[in-house]
Write an enzyme that holds these catalytic residues in place. Structure first.
Site, PDB file in Angstrom:
ATOM      1  N   ARG A 202      36.898  40.402  37.109  1.00  0.00           N
ATOM      2  CA  ARG A 202      37.108  41.726  36.545  1.00  0.00           C
ATOM      3  C   ARG A 202      38.561  41.884  36.101  1.00  0.00           C
ATOM      4  O   ARG A 202      39.449  41.169  36.559  1.00  0.00           O
ATOM      5  CB  ARG A 202      36.730  42.812  37.541  1.00  0.00           C
TER       6      ARG A 202
ATOM      7  N   ALA B 180      39.352  34.072  33.998  1.00  0.00           N
ATOM      8  CA  ALA B 180      40.210  34.922  34.815  1.00  0.00           C
ATOM      9  C   ALA B 180      40.261  36.351  34.274  1.00  0.00           C
ATOM     10  O   ALA B 180      39.694  36.679  33.228  1.00  0.00           O
ATOM     11  CB  ALA B 180      41.616  34.325  34.866  1.00  0.00           C
ATOM     12  N   HIS B 181      40.982  37.198  35.006  1.00  0.00           N
ATOM     13  CA  HIS B 181      40.995  38.621  34.658  1.00  0.00           C
ATOM     14  C   HIS B 181      41.638  38.881  33.299  1.00  0.00           C
ATOM     15  O   HIS B 181      42.599  38.243  32.899  1.00  0.00           O
ATOM     16  CB  HIS B 181      41.662  39.466  35.750  1.00  0.00           C
ATOM     17  N   ASN B 182      41.039  39.850  32.598  1.00  0.00           N
ATOM     18  CA  ASN B 182      41.524  40.342  31.308  1.00  0.00           C
ATOM     19  C   ASN B 182      41.447  39.316  30.174  1.00  0.00           C
ATOM     20  O   ASN B 182      42.038  39.512  29.114  1.00  0.00           O
ATOM     21  CB  ASN B 182      42.946  40.889  31.414  1.00  0.00           C
TER      22      ASN B 182
ATOM     23  N   GLN C  69      42.357  45.348  41.459  1.00  0.00           N
ATOM     24  CA  GLN C  69      41.740  44.993  40.178  1.00  0.00           C
ATOM     25  C   GLN C  69      40.757  46.111  39.810  1.00  0.00           C
ATOM     26  O   GLN C  69      39.606  46.126  40.234  1.00  0.00           O
ATOM     27  CB  GLN C  69      41.039  43.647  40.298  1.00  0.00           C
TER      28      GLN C  69
END
EC number: 2.3.1.191
Length: 351
Positions: free
Chosen positions: A218, A239-241, A198
Site C-alpha cells: 500500500r 513497493a509502496h507508491n 502507511q
C-alpha cells in the site's frame, strides 16, 4: 469447459482458413510431439517445425507459409500462438465455483456481496467491503475492510487483501498474493528506526493478472497504482507508491522499489530490479536480471550485468574488472605523455 468441438467451429471462432475436415471432433490441446488424432496443436516457434511432419495431431494451427505442403488438417491463421491463447479457454478444466456464500465463510453484516458472487470455504469478508457480480473468492482468502472488487474477478484460495484495496473488473489473483501490505517505510532517529504509518491504499485496474506469492504494498500517502491490463508473474515485489502503466508485463522475481513510475507497454524479464524514485518511459524492454539505477527516457531494450560463461573464463574476467580503475589511470598518464611529446601538427617544419 467444452468437451468436444468441431474443427469447423474452431475456424469460425478464430476467423481461420480451414484446410481439412470441418466435422472432425477436437477434444483438447497438446504439443506437436504429444498430440493425438483428436487434439489440436500449433506451430509458433520455428525451432519446433521439425516436429510438424511426423505429428499425430488431429489438426494444427499454422501460418500460411507453414501450411504449404502440410498433408494434415490445418487452421491457417496469422498468429498461431495468439490463436492458441484464444481457444485455450474452451478446454480449460478449471472448476467454476457456484454462486453463493459457503456456510463456513465469515461475512461482515455491512459487506455488499452480489448474489452471483461465490465466497469459498473459510473466506473472510470484512466490514464495508464490496464484492461485485460474478466474482469468485477462493477458500481461506481474506478481503479487508472497505475493499472493492469489480465484476468478474477471480481470487484463488489464500489471497490476502488488506483494507482499502480497490480492484477493477476481471482481475485474476493467484494464491499467496498479498495486496495492501504495509510498505517498507521507516525514519532513522539516532540509529533507531521509527515506523511511518502507511495510510494510502492500492488501486488495481481492469483485466490485471497477479501471480502466486506476489506482493503489492500500500502507499505511504497516495495509493500504489497498477494500470489496466498489467500482467505480473509469480514472486514479484511492488513497493509502496509505485505506479505501473497500462499493459506492462513483468516476469518472475522482479523487484520494484518505492515511488518508481513504470510506463505503458513495458516488459520486464525475470529478476529485473529497479531502484526507487525513478521513471521508466513507455515501451521499454528490460532483459533478465537487469539492474536499473536511473530513469529511462527513451523507448527500447536495455540490459546490464554479464552473460553466463565458463567459470574459469568468468574468474579471469572478474579479475580484470577489478583492475579497470588502475588501467584507466595508467591510460590517462600514457595519453598525457604522448601528448607532451607529439609535435604540433600545425607547427612550421622550417628550422
Amino acid at each position: 469447459m467444452t468437451a468436444t468441438i468441431k474443427l469447423g467451429q474452431l475456424a469460425e471462432i478464430l476467423g481461420a482458413t480451414l484446410r481439412g475436415n470441418e466435422e472432425k471432433q477436437i477434444t483438447g490441446l497438446a504439443t506437436l510431439q504429444e498430440a493425438g488424432p483428436a487434439q489440436l496443436s500449433f506451430l509458433a516457434n520455428p525451432q519446433y517445425r521439425k516436429y510438424l511432419a511426423d505429428s499425430q495431431a488431429g489438426a494444427v494451427l499454422l501460418k500460411a507459409a507453414d501450411a504449404e505442403g502440410y498433408a494434415g488438417d490445418a487452421l491457417v491463421v496469422a498468429d498461431p500462438y495468439l490463436a492458441y491463447a484464444r481457444i485455450s479457454h474452451l478446454f480449460d478444466p478449471k472448476p467454476k465455483a457456484p454462486a453463493g456464500i459457503h456456510p463456513s465463510a465469515v461475512v461482515a453484516a455491512d459487506a455488499q456481496v452480489d448474489p452471483s458472487a461465490s465466497i469459498g470455504a473459510f473466506a473472510v469478508i470484512e466490514s464495508a467491503a464490496r464484492i461485485g457480480a460474478g466474482v469468485t473468492i477462493g477458500a481461506q482468502s481474506f478481503v479487508g475492510a472497505r475493499c472493492d472488487i469489480g465484476e468478474g474477478g477471480w481470487l484463488a484460495p489464500r489471497v490476502t487483501l488488506y483494507h482499502d484495496v480497490r480492484i477493477g473488473k476481471r482481475v485474476v489473483i493467484q494464491s499467496g498474493a498479498v495486496l495492501g501490505g504495509e510498505g517498507f517505510g521507516f525514519a532513522n532517529e539516532k540509529g533507531i528506526w521509527q515506523k511511518i504509518a502507511q495510510i494510502g491504499g492500492v488501486t488495481i485496474g481492469d483485466d490485471v493478472e497477479i501471480g502466486v506469492n506476489t506482493a503489492i504494498d500500500r502507499g505511504a500517502l497516495a495509493d500504489t497504482i497498477i494500470g489496466n491490463g498489467v500482467k505480473l508473474d509469480n514472486q514479484i515485489q511492488i513497493a509502496h507508491n509505485v505506479q505501473v502503466g497500462d499493459h506492462t508485463a513483468m516476469a518472475a522475481c522482479c523487484g520494484i522499489s518505492g515511488s518508481t513510475k513504470i510506463g505503458k507497454h513495458c516488459m520486464l524479464a525475470g529478476g529485473v530490479g529497479l531502484v526507487g524514485h525513478i521513471e521508466i518511459c513507455d515501451n521499454v524492454f528490460l532483459t533478465g536480471m537487469t539492474m536499473v539505477t536511473h530513469s529511462i527516457t527513451e523507448p527500447g531494450a536495455y540490459s546490464s550485468g554479464t552473460a553466463m560463461q565458463p567459470a574459469a573464463e568468468w574468474r579471469k574476467s572478474a579479475a580484470r574488472i577489478r583492475q579497470l580503475d588502475d588501467m584507466a589511470r595508467r591510460l590517462r598518464q600514457l595519453e598525457k605523455r604522448v601528448g607532451d611529446v607529439t609535435p604540433d601538427a600545425n607547427a612550421s617544419s622550417d628550422g
